[in-house]
Design a protein around this motif. Structure first.
Motif, PDB file in Angstrom:
ATOM      1  N   LEU A   1       0.834  -1.214   0.000  1.00 54.85           N
ATOM      2  CA  LEU A   1       0.000   0.000   0.000  1.00 54.85           C
ATOM      3  C   LEU A   1       0.865   1.259   0.000  1.00 54.85           C
ATOM      4  O   LEU A   1       0.512   2.258  -0.622  1.00 54.85           O
TER       5      LEU A   1
ATOM      6  N   ALA B   1      -1.528   4.386  -2.146  1.00 55.81           N
ATOM      7  CA  ALA B   1      -2.897   4.422  -1.632  1.00 55.81           C
ATOM      8  C   ALA B   1      -2.923   4.779  -0.147  1.00 55.81           C
ATOM      9  O   ALA B   1      -3.768   5.559   0.307  1.00 55.81           O
ATOM     10  N   LEU B   2      -1.994   4.224   0.611  1.00 58.01           N
ATOM     11  CA  LEU B   2      -1.962   4.491   2.045  1.00 58.01           C
ATOM     12  C   LEU B   2      -1.545   5.933   2.325  1.00 58.01           C
ATOM     13  O   LEU B   2      -2.108   6.593   3.208  1.00 58.01           O
TER      14      LEU B   2
ATOM     15  N   ASN C   1      -4.460   8.469   1.823  1.00 56.76           N
ATOM     16  CA  ASN C   1      -5.431   8.467   2.916  1.00 56.76           C
ATOM     17  C   ASN C   1      -4.812   8.975   4.211  1.00 56.76           C
ATOM     18  O   ASN C   1      -5.485   9.642   5.010  1.00 56.76           O
TER      19      ASN C   1
ATOM     20  N   ALA D   1     -12.038   9.911   1.515  1.00 55.22           N
ATOM     21  CA  ALA D   1     -10.611   9.680   1.710  1.00 55.22           C
ATOM     22  C   ALA D   1     -10.332   9.746   3.202  1.00 55.22           C
ATOM     23  O   ALA D   1     -11.130  10.266   3.982  1.00 55.22           O
TER      24      ALA D   1
ATOM     25  N   TYR E   1     -12.066   5.991   6.267  1.00 59.39           N
ATOM     26  CA  TYR E   1     -12.691   5.565   5.010  1.00 59.39           C
ATOM     27  C   TYR E   1     -11.982   4.336   4.442  1.00 59.39           C
ATOM     28  O   TYR E   1     -12.626   3.385   3.980  1.00 59.39           O
ATOM     29  N   PHE E   2     -10.661   4.340   4.501  1.00 62.34           N
ATOM     30  CA  PHE E   2      -9.880   3.231   3.949  1.00 62.34           C
ATOM     31  C   PHE E   2     -10.171   1.928   4.689  1.00 62.34           C
ATOM     32  O   PHE E   2     -10.349   0.871   4.064  1.00 62.34           O
TER      33      PHE E   2
ATOM     34  N   TYR F   1     -13.600   0.742   3.685  1.00 60.50           N
ATOM     35  CA  TYR F   1     -13.585   0.254   2.303  1.00 60.50           C
ATOM     36  C   TYR F   1     -12.982  -1.149   2.217  1.00 60.50           C
ATOM     37  O   TYR F   1     -13.531  -2.046   1.567  1.00 60.50           O
ATOM     38  N   THR F   2     -11.848  -1.345   2.873  1.00 54.29           N
ATOM     39  CA  THR F   2     -11.190  -2.662   2.810  1.00 54.29           C
ATOM     40  C   THR F   2     -12.008  -3.722   3.541  1.00 54.29           C
ATOM     41  O   THR F   2     -12.020  -4.887   3.140  1.00 54.29           O
TER      42      THR F   2
ATOM     43  N   GLU G   1      -5.164  -5.661   4.324  1.00 58.41           N
ATOM     44  CA  GLU G   1      -5.122  -4.210   4.086  1.00 58.41           C
ATOM     45  C   GLU G   1      -5.866  -3.450   5.185  1.00 58.41           C
ATOM     46  O   GLU G   1      -5.460  -2.360   5.585  1.00 58.41           O
TER      47      GLU G   1
ATOM     48  N   GLY H   1      -4.268  -0.586   7.697  1.00 61.45           N
ATOM     49  CA  GLY H   1      -4.812   0.734   8.011  1.00 61.45           C
ATOM     50  C   GLY H   1      -4.911   0.972   9.505  1.00 61.45           C
ATOM     51  O   GLY H   1      -4.620   2.066  10.001  1.00 61.45           O
TER      52      GLY H   1
END
Length: 259
Positions: free
Chosen positions: A56, A61-62, A65, A210, A214-215, A218-219, A227, A231
């Protein structure tokens, strides 16, 4: 020379003792899924989580966020500091202000920040303003209450001694009241630092496009379990970093305080 070596050894041994529990936790986390003590589907080994975290990071992506969350968190915390410390000093030092504001403050400080999240979203939308505002609200109370408490609990002997030396009200406040209140103020800031992360993550889970909250949501919905834990570990690291930064600032401004 001998004294320096002794201090270095003390720091090293303190660091080893402080990290022993974390090492044990990591060891248990790695082994428990592999030994089928827990379902590896829902709690993968730590090595898989760290591998997912690294992927990530490489993909960006990490970081995207993370940046969204830290900007919201730090912005709300700084606004709360700028608002709460002057107000807390005024309430603690001037009784007429305390009499006027105390009923309103008692009403709002007993209202959970997350209970007002729908109100913030309705009024301010799901953009950055609502996220920063809910963090500001949550961080205000620990800083404000600890500032008031710090001013009111200054040793009366210090105040009497300062007055006997001829210090006026302004100099008394700046040279005695404010420095003596700093430990309590920084305690409030550190509590607010933790609140800024917790409340923000919950707010991002409810309405955001974001951010780490949120991450994680989402995962979880997409069953990307490693993932998701990546987070969560990032949030823990962020909270730790904020706390350590505040501790360093406290030591800078309260170097006179004995431990």
């Amino acid at each position: 020379m001998q004294g320096t070596l002794t201090r270095v050894k003390t720091v090293v041994f303190s660091g080893i003792r402080g990290s022993a529990a974390i090492v044990v936790l990591a060891f248990v986390w790695e082994l428990a899924p592999r030994l089928s003590l827990v379902d590896a589907t829902f709690l993968p080994p730590l090595s898989k989580v760290l591998a997912a975290w690294w992927e990530l990071v490489l993909s960006g992506a990490l970081l995207e966020n993370f940046q969204a969350s830290i900007i919201r968190s730090v912005s709300g915390l700084l606004l709360a500091i700028c608002l709460s410390i002057p107000l807390g000093l005024a309430i603690g030092y001037y009784k007429p202000i305390a009499v006027i504001l105390s009923p309103v403050l008692e009403l709002f400080r007993n209202t959970a920040a997350l209970a007002l999240l729908p109100v913030f979203i309705l009024i301010l939308g799901i953009g950055e303003t609502s996220k920063i505002s809910i963090v500001l609200f949550a961080c205000t109370w620990p800083i404000l209450l600890n500032t008031v408490n710090g001013v009111r609990n200054v040793d009366p002997l210090l105040v009497k001694s300062a007055r006997s030396l001829g210090l006026g009200s302004l100099k008394l406040f700046l040279k005695v009241i404010l420095p003596a209140s700093l430990p309590s103020i920084f305690t409030g800031i550190r509590l607010a630092g933790a609140s800024s992360i917790l409340v923000l993550i919950a707010a991002e889970m409810v309405g955001a496009k974001a951010g780490l909250g949120y991450f994680i949501n989402y995962t979880q919905y997409n069953f990307q379990i490693p993932e998701m834990y990546a987070g969560i570990l990032t949030i823990s690291a962020l909270g730790l970093a904020i706390n350590q930064g505040l501790v360093m600032i406290e030591r800078r401004f309260s170097g006179w305080k004995t431990n």
